[in-house]
Design an enzyme around this catalytic site. Sequence first.
Site, PDB file in Angstrom:
ATOM      1  N   GLU A  84      24.038  -4.309  58.837  1.00  0.00           N
ATOM      2  CA  GLU A  84      23.297  -3.345  59.645  1.00  0.00           C
ATOM      3  C   GLU A  84      23.729  -1.957  59.151  1.00  0.00           C
ATOM      4  OE1 GLU A  84      22.777  -1.574  64.130  1.00  0.00           O
ATOM      5  OE2 GLU A  84      24.711  -2.119  63.298  1.00  0.00           O
ATOM      6  N   ASP A 131      28.090  -5.573  61.877  1.00  0.00           N
ATOM      7  CA  ASP A 131      27.635  -4.495  62.749  1.00  0.00           C
ATOM      8  C   ASP A 131      28.156  -3.141  62.267  1.00  0.00           C
ATOM      9  OD1 ASP A 131      26.492  -3.582  65.391  1.00  0.00           O
ATOM     10  OD2 ASP A 131      28.588  -3.007  65.699  1.00  0.00           O
TER      11      ASP A 131
END
Length: 739
Positions: free
Chosen positions: A469, A416
């Site tokens: 990401e 993330d």
Amino acid sequence: MSRAGLGFYKGNGMLVKELTKASCGRPFEHLGWVAGATGELLLRVWLPDAVAVEVQPFDSAMASVPMTCVDKAGLFEASFSQQSSAFHYRLAVQYAKAEQTLIDPYQFRDEAYAGLAEMTHQAANLYRTLGAQLVELQVDGVMVSGVRFAVYAPSAKAVSLIGDFNHWDGRRHPMQRSLCGHWVLFVPGLQAGDKYKYELKDPLGNTLPHKADPVGFYADQYPSFASVVFDHGQYQWQDAAWQASQLNDKLEQPISIYELHFGSWKRHDDGTHLSYREMAESLIPYIKDMGYTHIELMPVSEHPFSGSWGYQPVGMFAATSRFGSPDDFKYFVDQCHLAGIGVILDWVPAHFPSDSHGLARFDGTPLYEYEDPRRGWHPDWNSYIYDFGRDNVRQFLVASALYWLDHFHIDGLRVDAVASMLYWDYSREDGEWVPNIYGGNHNLEAISLLRWFNEEVYKHYPHAMTIAEESTAFAGVSRPTFTGGLGFGFKWNMGWMHDTLQYMKEDPIHRKYHHNEMTFSMVYHYDENFILSLSHDEVVHGKHSMLYKMPGDEWQQAANLRAYMGFMYAHPGKKLNFMGTEFAQSSEWNHDAQLNWWLLEFGKHAGQRALIRDLNHLYRQEPALYEADYQRGGFTWLDHGDSANSIFPMLRRNKAGDEFMLVVCNMTPVPRTDYRLGVPQTGQYQVVLNTDSEYYWGSNVDLGGLQFTAQEDAMHGQPCSIVLNLPPLATVFIKRIGD
């Protein structure tokens, strides 16, 4: 037990004061077997509130010995002659209203240190050494089981182990500091299920809020947030065949990912969560029927606030106990594998919350975070940023990644907020960030960490995959580290998502002015190994659901979404869709409630789900749609410039180039009759999927047949062509079926 290393006794006053205030940092020098002032051998124990204590040697041939209370606070001693040897023992303890027999932890100094002696610079050894490790010892013919605790807190003045077993009393189990800053203690008699925390004194001697174990394997929920001793050796995995089948090149495999939030996919009628095992029963048959190859779980690492969706974790080694035990989560993963479904886990190494029981100023100093708030505090999420240059942080984070792959058989980690790690000026204005040593905005320490993380994952778990990401144009995110890349296996294509959704939001009459937003992604597609992602971030905070991003009336909204899904599955790159999109959920995602499954009573939503099911199965069956995703020969725009009609014809090929699929998208509500589509060779062609089919709640416009004979009329740079009618707001997949 030898007498080597026994500390020399220098009096009780200062010792009792430190023990009473839970500020004794070296209990092994004062408790257990110690050398007396005149050469005798002393046995000293610390048992607050005890009235009387008797020493019971493990050797049954030896007599029990009563101990002398030398301080009413709870210090007891027994003296042995200079010729005596230290032996292992139990303690029979009498309190005012109770009696207890226990094995004194402070006779096991070597055993407490044993884990640290085994720890090397291999990151995986961190979770095999630190935390609460269940241990069995064979001592003088007696089996002694217990738990060895080890926690890193180099600046703490003292650390105590606290838990249910000692009434959360920091006086009772002071821990021993090692030379390298770890605090250790082996406590006999403790077992899996026991709750514990650490009570730390900062460098000035002030008591900090009780801390959960940074390497804790299991955690209690609010309000205690206690760590829980857990035995990882009990679960019996059944997925050996799955593990063996995964040693393949993921770039050439079909990967269609269903992203979900564990707590809000489906719930009981009373609104309570499904457990890990209940989710296995409900979710896995659904995923298998829908044809997805993988699920991606939003973070299940332990986190105190449900509203963070898991992206503010405090337990980087603990599966959240909201849904069951770690073994229950293992069962869930195991059942996924037995059904042929891979499990990807969202993993958050970028930042951590400021909760007092967590990592924040863990030993009274910024042990895990950058001290300067211009580097150590994230304004977007009000959380601390890991100090990626510290060796303890690097070991901690990489060990966490390996831990999930090791103990939980996770198939991939989606990292993330990578962009926030890469840039010092991420979400910061001038003057709010500190440049690197070269004056630039790259966080060189984070870059180094991410490279090491990927190298370690692929070295130890070559079947796994890592996914970034990353929302910027940082070069080489999914390129090998030996070429200067970050080493990820894949990268989310945030640019594709942004551009294509922007196009789809336009009224079809205006789309001809935005045609390049649908084609631009192929300009840079081969720079990275992209995953086309339509994630949870796109259906929250006023962005609308995927259905309501689409323009037009009810029918056009649904048709637009179906056409867009067809375009996505035709476009090179692996696929990811967030839960609810598969049946065109109309409302934004709400983490506090289950999906609106009742919508499936209506044809529009049932049709969308039928389409996604068929797209997934078609995608997996046709190598031309996935095998050459990242090879230039795998994709061709037959015509990327038909902006006047908003038509996108394309050709997909398999790796060998001997199989192909034709796809054409009509992004206007106007049917196009007698459309000539270029094809590579003569023969019979068949429509294998049409998003306008009545089966999907489409208009079922006549295509001019379901089979077409190619003529030697060149079109779209191809030697042959077929003629068909293109339905409105639809994507059509066409395959050659024979001569």
